[in-house]
Structure formats: structure tokens, C-alpha cells
Design a protein around this motif. Sequence first.
Motif, short mmCIF file in Angstrom:
data_model
loop_
_atom_site.label_atom_id
_atom_site.label_comp_id
_atom_site.label_asym_id
_atom_site.label_seq_id
_atom_site.Cartn_x
_atom_site.Cartn_y
_atom_site.Cartn_z
N UNK A 57 0.71 -1.25 -0.05
CA UNK A 57 0.05 0.15 -0.03
C UNK A 57 0.98 1.40 0.07
N UNK A 58 0.64 2.16 1.24
CA UNK A 58 1.53 3.09 1.08
C UNK A 58 2.51 3.16 2.19
N UNK A 59 3.12 1.85 2.67
CA UNK A 59 4.08 1.82 3.47
C UNK A 59 5.19 0.88 2.88
N UNK A 60 6.44 1.11 3.23
CA UNK A 60 7.41 0.29 3.02
C UNK A 60 8.14 -0.05 4.50
N UNK A 61 8.76 -1.44 4.57
CA UNK A 61 9.24 -1.75 5.87
C UNK A 61 10.82 -2.25 5.23
#
Length: 428
Positions: free
Chosen positions: A43-47
Motif C-alpha cells: 500500500x502506502x508503506x514500506x518496511x
Amino acid sequence: MQREKSDQLFKIAKECMPGGVSSPVRAFKAVGMDPLFIQRGQGARIYDVDGNEFIDYVGSFGPLILGHSHPEVVKAIREAAQNGTSYGAPCEKELELAQMICSAIPSIEKIRFVNSGTEATMSAIRLARAYTGRSKIVKFEGCYHGHADSFLIKAGSGLLTSGVPNSAGVLEEQARNTLVARYNDLESVEKIFREEGRDIAAVIVEPVAGNMGLVLPDPDFLKGLRKITSYSGSLLIFDEVITGFRICYGGFQDFAGITPDLTTLGKIIGGGLPVGAYGGRKDIMSRVAPEGDVYQAGTLSGNPLAMAAGVATLKILQDRDWYDRLEVITYMLATRLKTVFEEHGFFYTINRIGSMFSVFFTESEVKTYEDVLKCDTAKYAQFYRHLLEEGVYFPPSQFEVCFVSCAHEMEDIEATVQAVARALDKMA
């Protein structure tokens, strides 16, 4: 913020890769730190590999307009891969994507797929030279069109970051055929054409400059380029590798109402996979081999994975409501950020169009390459590091652009505004 694993991986990477990276801006030198190694995006996030979570405004530097791992795009890639990753032969998805692009962008009557923006731009200027029988091209200070020799003269992006105006290995005779004008300065273009017009094959321009940060064209700038090139018999090439399908479905040229002779595309039309394309009028594109005498080839051009991802992405974007949503959410973010900067007493400029924006640390407007060079890059680096600690991932360079995706929600915007406020608190 934990970063032990990223530090370990970067130490190893520097032993086997130049600078430890596959592209210079990823080294994070412009922000005074070592890079993070990203493990996944959703989605709108990275890890990252240390388990840190970030709201992402890089989006792989632009292509992920739908956000990371969009289920329809992932499904399309998976189904394509099950049938084979590459054929070195035509496939139906290649034709489907070509038809979709030609339908969306009327100036593109024929299109050729390649594997990167660099391939697209260098192929476009080769074609322009063959079509016109002329040798020289005009580009603009701070505009980056890939790493082909013709373009590495006063380019933007990573070359601005490293402070290198040229690249070693570019021959002087190659550089002499590239004439450099000032972005948003028609007089500089007119002067070049008065002196060299008979030898100029094409003007290539980012219609919205996205490689010295986001710099918007003045209202008459692009119209002036169209008039000058038409009068002189030169071609006008819009490099829409970044802006194509980003500002609106028909590319920035549709938004601006200007018809270039050739257009280069990339980023979004591959749905996050490596891709590029160039296209334009039939009489020009018919010069490309095997139909014509301008040679260009690529084994992986039009490969089924990238084509499937591109078709899936454009099918979703055909619902123009997504662009309205991106406009609203990015406008709200930029407006809120302006308030936060003002409350903290910082000199700043925020340039925005559609779902693209840049934050510049400067007390003046940013409309030209010279304006960009006056920005406080050290302050941006400080801001970047604090913002990263607050869980927001901006581009690791003052000279790159922030991108909002369809996956960003209002809670992401609110969280980002609060994170920026905390980052600026630390800088006070």
C-alpha cells in the motif's frame, strides 16, 4: 530507529557493488547517512530489514501510482509469469498496452517499447537526428533524461546530488552536439536557435521538471518551445517518463494542450516493473527498424511481465476519479505542510502539481535551475534524517520528487503532517 541489519548489508554491498548500490541516489550521500535496505512494500508503506515501518512518498521514484503490491497488478504479474517470463517474441499484452497508450495519448500514433527511460530517450534523439538529417539537440539545465552520453551535460537528479555537472567517459565531440538552455527561459532557447538552428534536430524537455526537485513550467514556456521548433523544422520531444499517466490519464501534454512530435514514457506504464517506450507521429516512427532505417532492438523489450503489469495499472487508472482523489489528497497534504513550516519559522517553498510535490529549503520561489542551486541542501538533509526517525520516507535528495499514491489515505496525510511537525521541532 533500528538499523543494524541495514548497516551490515551495506558494508557487504560496498565490497561487491560500486558504492554499495545500483543507482547513485540510493547511497543516501546527499542526506549524510547510509541507506536503508527495504524488505517489502504494501500500500502506502514500506518496511526495512530491521522492521522499521515508513509512510512512503518515494514510490520507487514514481512508478507506483497505485501503491506497493496492488493486488490487481500482482495478480497480472503472477499469471503472466506462470506462462513464461520472456519470449523474445511478440505477445498479446504488448499489443494491448500499445493500443491503450496510443488511445490515451493522441500524439502517439505508433509506439516502441524498451526497458528503461534511458533507452527511450536515447532512441528518440537518434530517431530525431535521422528524421531531420541534423546532428544537434537542445536540453535544459537540471533536466535529466537518463545516462546516455548526449544527456550527461548539466543534468539533474543524481548528478546534481554528487555535484558532478558531467560524467567522465563522455567524449567532447559528443558533448558538442548537446546544446544547453535554461528551463523556463525562452530567450535562452531563441538565442541557441538563432546561432545553431539549422543543425538542431530536436529539443527534449521534461514538461514538468522532476529531476532537480519539482519545477513547474511557466504558462508560455512549453507553448514557446512548440512554436520555435515548428518554425525551425526541429522536433519537440516531451520526456514524460515521470509525468506520463501521473498528472492525468493522457499525460501532461493532454493537461497542457500541447502536441509534441515524440514522447518518451516509462515508470507507470510498467506498473513498477522495468519498462520504457517512445512514440509519436506515424511518419516519424515509421523510420524505426524493421520498418525503417533507424536501428534499435532489445531482447526483453515488450516482455510479458512488464506488459501485463502495465495493462493492469492503466485499466485501473482509466477510472479518472483516481486522479481527482490524488489531486485532493496531495493538495491537502501540501497545504497542511505549508502551515507547519510557517508555524516553525522556516524559509521554504513547496512546489506541487497533481500527486507530485517537492519541499525546498529556500526563501525564494523555485522556478529555474539557478533557484534550485540556492536551496539549503544541508538543512534538507537534517530534515530528512529527523523525518525518517518519525516514520516518513521522503526522497534521499533535495533534487528528487515526492509522490503520493492511490494507496495513501487521510490518516496517512495526518500522520505525515504530525511527523513533519516533530521533525521541525528537532531542528528549531
